[in-house]
Enzyme design. Structure first.
Site, PDB file in Angstrom:
ATOM      1  N   ASP A  15       8.209  -4.236  -1.617  1.00  0.00           N
ATOM      2  CA  ASP A  15       7.067  -3.413  -1.983  1.00  0.00           C
ATOM      3  C   ASP A  15       5.850  -4.248  -2.335  1.00  0.00           C
ATOM      4  O   ASP A  15       4.717  -3.783  -2.240  1.00  0.00           O
ATOM      5  CB  ASP A  15       7.455  -2.517  -3.166  1.00  0.00           C
TER       6      ASP A  15
ATOM      7  N   MET B 111       1.978   3.601  -7.084  1.00  0.00           N
ATOM      8  CA  MET B 111       0.659   3.801  -6.491  1.00  0.00           C
ATOM      9  C   MET B 111       0.219   2.631  -5.618  1.00  0.00           C
ATOM     10  O   MET B 111      -0.891   2.648  -5.079  1.00  0.00           O
ATOM     11  CB  MET B 111      -0.381   4.009  -7.606  1.00  0.00           C
ATOM     12  N   ARG B 112       1.064   1.614  -5.481  1.00  0.00           N
ATOM     13  CA  ARG B 112       0.646   0.437  -4.716  1.00  0.00           C
ATOM     14  C   ARG B 112       0.371   0.794  -3.252  1.00  0.00           C
ATOM     15  O   ARG B 112      -0.547   0.254  -2.635  1.00  0.00           O
ATOM     16  CB  ARG B 112       1.702  -0.654  -4.823  1.00  0.00           C
ATOM     17  N   ALA B 113       1.174   1.701  -2.696  1.00  0.00           N
ATOM     18  CA  ALA B 113       0.979   2.069  -1.294  1.00  0.00           C
ATOM     19  C   ALA B 113      -0.390   2.707  -1.072  1.00  0.00           C
ATOM     20  O   ALA B 113      -1.072   2.422  -0.074  1.00  0.00           O
ATOM     21  CB  ALA B 113       2.085   3.019  -0.846  1.00  0.00           C
TER      22      ALA B 113
ATOM     23  N   VAL C  33      -3.024  -0.075  -1.137  1.00  0.00           N
ATOM     24  CA  VAL C  33      -2.940  -0.936   0.041  1.00  0.00           C
ATOM     25  C   VAL C  33      -3.490  -0.214   1.270  1.00  0.00           C
ATOM     26  O   VAL C  33      -4.235  -0.803   2.080  1.00  0.00           O
ATOM     27  CB  VAL C  33      -1.489  -1.396   0.274  1.00  0.00           C
TER      28      VAL C  33
END
Length: 703
Positions: free
Chosen positions: A193, A274-276, A279
């Protein structure tokens, strides 16, 4: 040495696009490249630096500070805004798999500390890679703590070193690129991830494409200079386009509609955190700048989602990667894009990827070179079935089998008909569960991992030793040399005199990875009681545990007239899971042959890797039925098993009201640990222990 041109690579558009986007916006967080061997992964990454624009750096700065905006806290600073500056190509720093954390993050300059008596920081690879590319080949073989260190520095844009009485922080903004072959082991989901984008590459099956790849490679090897000259124009045009995109990306508009669409896509694929979302937003902006657009549109979001979500969607460790493109398109089209400013004419709406006319710089020649990756949305692997398996409780399944067998007579359970023919049936595999933790009892010295206690390169320092193994323990070395300064007649101000005999090395206690060899009974005595599905589920759960603890695994099965090595020991645990699902069952039970085959595998592996300690997991009900004296031969092999010095666990698959206890006898003769099948799961183990506990009253006394 000449590098193969980036624009000369054939059939890797998705990978080229991902690499270019991360160079346009390094905040995306790097690229993970997964693919089989021989797919030009390393060639493409190494060729990327030749198409990147040159950068300006402060002359003499070891951290490559930008002269226009120098780092205020640079260890080599402060830098004068009017100071000397120089221009150089972007660096490609390669991190070896065997590098230590001192080499990666930097450490005290030991030569100056011991020789001149001055404490000076020695920058590591993170400092060298600042404003460049950091490339890790076989990143899945890198120690997990080093991968964490790299990803933290990549996300924060800085590296902080707190050790040996020093506190240093320096800039570490780089594009992290990791390549890996999934057959050699996977990365943990938490680490997956942390990579911004991921690309799965595979060799083309088109004969024309494969022939062109070979033609170009042979031409490069025969005359590198002529080959480079042939693609010089393509390289220059791609470099100019990347530079223009880098200048434009800061002004790309990310509208509220685009943000809502990104959020809807991430929620629809049920990704964690929330990283997706972040990105995809950064990647879509970079993709828009790459196209020459001023605002993020649908095609930008789609291209970004394909690259950013394939490794983030919820899936088991053994499920294949991939993305459901039909679902992605439905999520993208739930809310139509807003009309352009100045009118509602549908003919003026932004063009989709199928309607866009390519620019001259994007035109490609199939027989010649390309200008680099296409701006069109990349095509990921075919969609995979994400439907979850039926949940299955190992304990309840066992109870059902026990109730069924309770109706059988003792004679039926002991004398089942056996067939010497090859196995003819295949049992399904249930959903894996969390197994109890099995580990070796003694202390080893193998590769760092997560299973058994061992003296390794990572962990807690528990002492020092004078031998030349491991990391130098600085304080212990200084103390050892200090008490001998008078005898060595050291003059004041000459510094500390250190001799080789003074060196002390740290003794570090951590955990190692092991070789877990599964020896699974696939005979008719298992299938007759309909337990093979439960057995496969238990082995799959143990494989999942081996995956999480970074072990090598092997799989031996025995049925019919002999045993066979289904999977030679490997770090690719997912291959073992795939092969396990297809293992047929039926026929007689050659227990002795299974143990002998396992012994041969363990002997060979011990020669290959003497420091990796093995753990044998024998899964059987113990009923040896292969020919005359089958049980006697099995017991004879078990009596001699201790000579191999291999810790063994016997998972007893016998169930029902009438039991012969043969697996328990095997375990006793092998000096192995005996574990009934229902106790393999952590929940089953707790249930088995709970009735033994003495109940307590409210005042804490025994009832």
């Amino acid at each position: 040495m000449s590098r193969y041109p980036f624009t000369a690579v054939v059939g890797a558009d998705d990978l080229e696009l991902a690499l270019v986007l991360t160079t346009i916006s390094p905040a995306i967080g790097g690229v993970l490249v997964r693919g089989e061997k021989g797919t030009a992964k390393s060639t493409i990454v190494r060729g990327l630096v030749d198409v990147l624009p040159r950068i300006d750096v402060v002359a003499g700065c070891r951290y490559s500070c930008d002269p226009r905006t120098p780092e205020p806290n640079c260890p080599d600073g402060p830098h004068d805004a009017d100071g000397d500056a120089t221009s150089r190509p972007v660096r490609l720093v390669e991190l070896p798999v065997g590098a230590g954390d001192d080499r990666v993050s930097g450490s005290l300059d030991l030569a100056r500390a011991l020789g001149a008596g001055s404490a000076e920081f020695r920058p590591g690879l993170l400092a060298e890679a600042n404003r460049g590319l950091l490339y890790v080949d076989e990143v899945n073989l890198l120690h997990d703590h080093l991968v964490d260190l790299l990803l933290d520095a990549s996300a924060m844009g800085s590296n902080t070193v707190e050790r040996d009485g020093m506190s240093v922080t320096h800039a570490a903004r780089f594009v992290l690129v990791g390549t890996m072959n999934p057959e050699e082991g996977e990365l943990r989901p938490q680490l997956l991830d942390r990579f911004g984008l991921s690309v799965d590459v595979a060799a083309s099956r088109d004969p024309e494409v494969r022939a062109e790849v070979v033609t170009r490679r042979l031409a490069f090897d025969a005359n590198p200079d002529a080959f480079l000259e042939r693609f010089a124009g393509h390289q220059a045009r791609l470099r100019e386009r990347i530079a223009a995109a880098q200048e434009r990306v800061g002004g790309v508009v990310l509208s509220p509609w685009a943000l809502r669409t990104i959020a809807r896509v991430c929620a629809g694929f049920d990704v964690d955190g929330m990283r997706a979302d972040i990105v995809i937003a950064r990647t879509a902006s970079a993709h828009a700048a790459w196209r020459g657009a001023d605002a993020v549109e649908r095609e930008d979001i789609r291209a970004a989602a394909v690259l950013a979500l394939a490794h983030r969607r919820r899936r088991g460790p053994f499920d294949p990667p991939g993305l459901d493109e039909d679902l992605l398109d439905r999520l993208l089209d739930e809310e139509p894009p807003p009309p352009p400013e100045g009118g509602d004419d549908p003919d003026d709406e932004p063009q989709g990827p199928d309607d866009e006319e390519p620019s001259d710089s994007e035109a490609t020649d199939e027989s010649e070179a390309t200008d680099g990756p296409s701006a069109d949305s990349p095509q990921p692997p075919p969609a995979q079935d994400d439907s979850p398996r039926d949940e299955q409780s190992p304990t309840s399944s066992h109870d059902t089998h026990a109730e069924t067998e309770a109706e059988q007579s003792p004679a039926d359970t002991q004398d089942e008909p056996q067939n010497a023919a090859a196995p003819v049936a295949t049992a399904s595999v249930g959903a894996p569960y969390r197994p109890q933790r099995f580990e070796l009892s003694s202390i080893g010295r193998g590769e760092a991992g997560r299973r058994s206690r061992a003296e390794t390169t990572t962990g807690r320092v528990v002492g020092v030793r004078p031998d030349r193994e491991g990391k130098v323990h600085l304080l212990a070395t200084v103390r050892e040399a200090a008490v001998r300064q008078v005898a060595r007649k050291a003059e004041p101000g000459s510094g500390l005199l250190v001799e080789p005999a003074d060196l002390r090395h740290a003794r570090i206690m951590g955990r190692e990875s092991n070789l877990v060899l599964f020896c699974v009974d696939a005979s008719g005595s298992m299938a007759a009681r309909k337990r093979m599905s439960e057995v496969k589920t238990a082995v799959l759960s143990l494989l999942l545990d081996a995956y999480e603890r970074r072990d090598k695994v092997g799989l031996v099965t025995f049925a019919g007239d002999g045993a066979r090595l289904v999977l030679p020991p490997t770090s690719s645990v997912d291959r073992a899971a795939t092969l396990l699902a297809d293992v047929p069952h039926g026929g007689r039970t050659p227990v002795a042959e299974g143990l002998l085959e396992a012994a041969d595998v363990l002997r060979i592996e011990r020669l290959r890797d003497p420091n990796r300690r093995p753990l044998l997991v024998l899964v059987t009900d113990g009923r040896a039925t292969s020919g005359e004296r089958a049980l006697e031969r099995a017991f004879d092999v078990a009596d001699r098993w201790h000579s191999l010095d291999v810790e063994t666990i016997v998972v007893d698959c016998e169930s029902g009201r009438f039991r012969l206890g043969l697996a328990g006898q095997l375990a006793q003769r092998m000096l192995a640990r005996h574990v009934p099948l229902e106790q393999v799961s952590a929940t089953g183990l707790i249930d088995a222990i709970a009735p033994v506990a003495t109940p307590r009253t409210s005042n804490g006394k025994a009832a």
